[in-house]
Enzyme design. Structure first.
Site, PDB file in Angstrom:
ATOM      1  N   ASP A 102       7.683 -29.267  10.588  1.00  0.00           N
ATOM      2  CA  ASP A 102       7.459 -28.279  11.889  1.00  0.00           C
ATOM      3  C   ASP A 102       6.392 -27.597  11.798  1.00  0.00           C
ATOM      4  O   ASP A 102       5.869 -26.912  12.829  1.00  0.00           O
ATOM      5  CB  ASP A 102       8.837 -27.340  11.977  1.00  0.00           C
ATOM      6  CG  ASP A 102       9.845 -27.642  12.970  1.00  0.00           C
ATOM      7  OD1 ASP A 102       9.329 -28.507  13.748  1.00  0.00           O
ATOM      8  OD2 ASP A 102      10.909 -27.369  12.830  1.00  0.00           O
ATOM      9  N   GLN A 139      16.749 -26.842  12.274  1.00  0.00           N
ATOM     10  CA  GLN A 139      16.676 -26.563  13.414  1.00  0.00           C
ATOM     11  C   GLN A 139      17.065 -24.939  13.834  1.00  0.00           C
ATOM     12  O   GLN A 139      17.875 -24.254  13.325  1.00  0.00           O
ATOM     13  CB  GLN A 139      18.107 -27.245  14.288  1.00  0.00           C
ATOM     14  CG  GLN A 139      17.965 -27.106  15.878  1.00  0.00           C
ATOM     15  CD  GLN A 139      16.799 -27.818  16.364  1.00  0.00           C
ATOM     16  OE1 GLN A 139      16.317 -28.852  15.958  1.00  0.00           O
ATOM     17  NE2 GLN A 139      16.222 -27.107  17.258  1.00  0.00           N
ATOM     18  N   LYS A 144      16.717 -36.196  17.445  1.00  0.00           N
ATOM     19  CA  LYS A 144      15.888 -36.385  16.309  1.00  0.00           C
ATOM     20  C   LYS A 144      16.034 -37.449  15.363  1.00  0.00           C
ATOM     21  O   LYS A 144      15.343 -38.098  14.978  1.00  0.00           O
ATOM     22  CB  LYS A 144      15.596 -35.149  15.630  1.00  0.00           C
ATOM     23  CG  LYS A 144      14.705 -34.207  16.377  1.00  0.00           C
ATOM     24  CD  LYS A 144      14.804 -32.791  15.951  1.00  0.00           C
ATOM     25  CE  LYS A 144      13.919 -31.616  16.931  1.00  0.00           C
ATOM     26  NZ  LYS A 144      14.036 -30.366  16.592  1.00  0.00           N
TER      27      LYS A 144
END
Ligand code: NDP
Length: 289
Positions: free
Chosen positions: A122, A99, A55
Site C-alpha cells: 500500500d 484494509q 482484491k
C-alpha cells in the site's frame, strides 16, 4: 459544444493487468516464485468487505497467491500486530495489506508501521513515504500511482505543467503531489484552508481532485483544455431511494471545458487494484534478488 476526451480507467487497468499476468507467469517459470498477497480485514464493514473480496479475485486472476485473513471486529491491537509479525516472516507472502479503516481500539499508525516496508504494497509505511520524498526506490501508494498513469495516457510528458492537487491526505494528496513533482510539474497542493480555491484551480493544466465532496469542483473553475483526474468516490441519494456514485468534480459541467477527464466510476477506481498487483509483483521480484 466540444467535449473532453474521456480517460477510460477500465481499459487502461485491463491492459495493465494483462501485462502483470504475463510477468507473473514469467516469474513463476524462471524463479519458481509465485507472488503472494495477504489482505487483512478486521470487522465487517460492507464497503471494506467488497474491496477485500475484489482484491482477492484480482490477485488470483493475475496468477498470484491470495491469502485473506478475516478477523472479528473486537480483535485486539496485540492480536493484529501478532498476525502482521507472522506475515512479515512468511516467505510465501510478498505483499501485506491491512484494509482501512480499522476499529477504534486499534492504533492504525502502529499497525501500518509494523508491516515490513518491503512488503508494504500500500506504500503507507513512513519509510516508503520517505523513500518517495527522497527519490529512493520503494512502494508508492496505489491510487496516486494510478492517477499519474492516467494523466500520462493523454499527456505523455508532464514536464513544466501547472498541476493543482486538491486534498493533502497521506494516502492520496501528498503522494500524488510528490509523484507529479518527480514528473517535473509545478505543483500546488490545495486544501480546506486554501483561499479562493477557484482561482487556484483556474491555473491548473492538470487537476487532481481528492477531496471527498460530491461534485464540489465546478466547470467554471476549470482552465479550458485542462486534464482532470477525479479521485473522489461519493455516493449520493436519488429521489427514488436509489444511490449514484459521483466524483469530486461536477462532471457534466467539466466535460464541456476540460481537454480530458476521468469518469466516476470507471476512472481512477480500477487503477487502484491494478497498481496493487504491480506493487505485489514488484515486491516478489525484489525479495528474490
Ligand atoms: P481525506 O478526507 O483524507 O482528505 C480530503 C482532503 O480534502 C483533505 O486534505 C481536506 O483538507 C480537503 N478538503 C476537504 N474539504 C475541502 C474544501 N472545502 N476545499 C478544499 N479542500 C478540501 O480523503 P482521501 O484523500 O482519503 O480521499 C479523497 C477522496 O478520494 C474520497 O472521495 C475518497 O473516497 C476517494 N478515494 C478514492 C480512491 C480510489 O481508488 N478511487 C482511493 C482513495 C480515496 P484538510 O486537510 O485541510 O482537511
Amino acid at each position: 459544444m466540444t467535449r473532453a476526451q474521456l480517460i477510460d480507467g477500465k481499459v487502461i487497468a485491463l491492459e495493465l493487468r494483462k501485462k502483470i499476468r504475463e510477468e507473473t507467469a514469467a516469474l513463476i517459470k524462471q524463479h519458481d516464485v509465485k507472488p503472494g498477497l495477504a489482505v487483512v480485514l478486521v470487522g465487517e464493514d460492507p464497503a471494506s468487505s467488497v474491496y477485500v473480496r475484489n482484491k482477492g479475485i484480482a490477485t488470483k486472476k493475475a496468477g498470484m497467491e491470495s491469502f485473506t485473513h478475516q478477523l472479528p471486529a473486537d480483535t485486539s491491537e496485540r492480536d493484529l500486530l501478532q498476525l502482521v509479525a507472522q506475515l512479515n516472516q512468511d516467505a510465501s507472502v510478498h505483499g501485506i495489506l491491512v484494509q482501512l479503516p480499522l476499529p477504534k481500539q486499534i492504533d492504525t499508525d502502529k499497525v501500518l508501521q509494523a508491516i515490513d516496508p518491503d512488503k508494504d504494497v500500500d506504500g503507507f509505511h513512513p519509510i516508503n513515504a520517505g523513500r518517495l520524498m527522497t527519490g529512493q526506490p520503494g512502494h508508492v501508494p496505489c491510487t496516486p500511482k494510478g492517477c499519474v498513469m492516467l494523466a500520462k495516457s493523454v499527456l505523455p510528458d508532464l514536464t513544466g505543467l501547472e498541476a493543482v492537487v486538491v486534498g493533502r491526505s497521506n494516502i492520496v494528496g501528498k503522494p500524488v503531489a510528490q509523484l507529479l513533482l518527480n514528473e517535473n510539474c509545478t505543483v500546488t497542493i490545495a486544501h480546506s484552508r486554501t483561499k479562493d480555491l477557484a482561482s487556484v484551480i483556474q491555473r491548473a493544466d492538470l487537476l487532481i481532485a481528492a477531496v471527498g465532496l460530491p461534485e464540489f469542483i465546478r466547470g467554471d473553475w476549470i482552465k479550458p483544455g485542462a486534464c482532470i483526474i477525479d479521485v473522489g468516490i461519493n455516493r449520493i441519494d436519488l429521489e427514488d431511494s436509489k444511490t449514484r456514485l459521483v466524483g469530486d468534480v461536477a462532471f457534466n459541467e467539466a466535460v464541456a471545458v476540460a481537454g480530458s477527464i476521468t469518469p466516476v466510476p470507471g476512472g481512477v477506481g480500477p487503477m487502484t487494484i491494478a497498481m496493487l498487483l504491480v506493487n505485489t509483483l514488484d515486491a516478489a521480484k525484489r525479495q528474490i534478488r
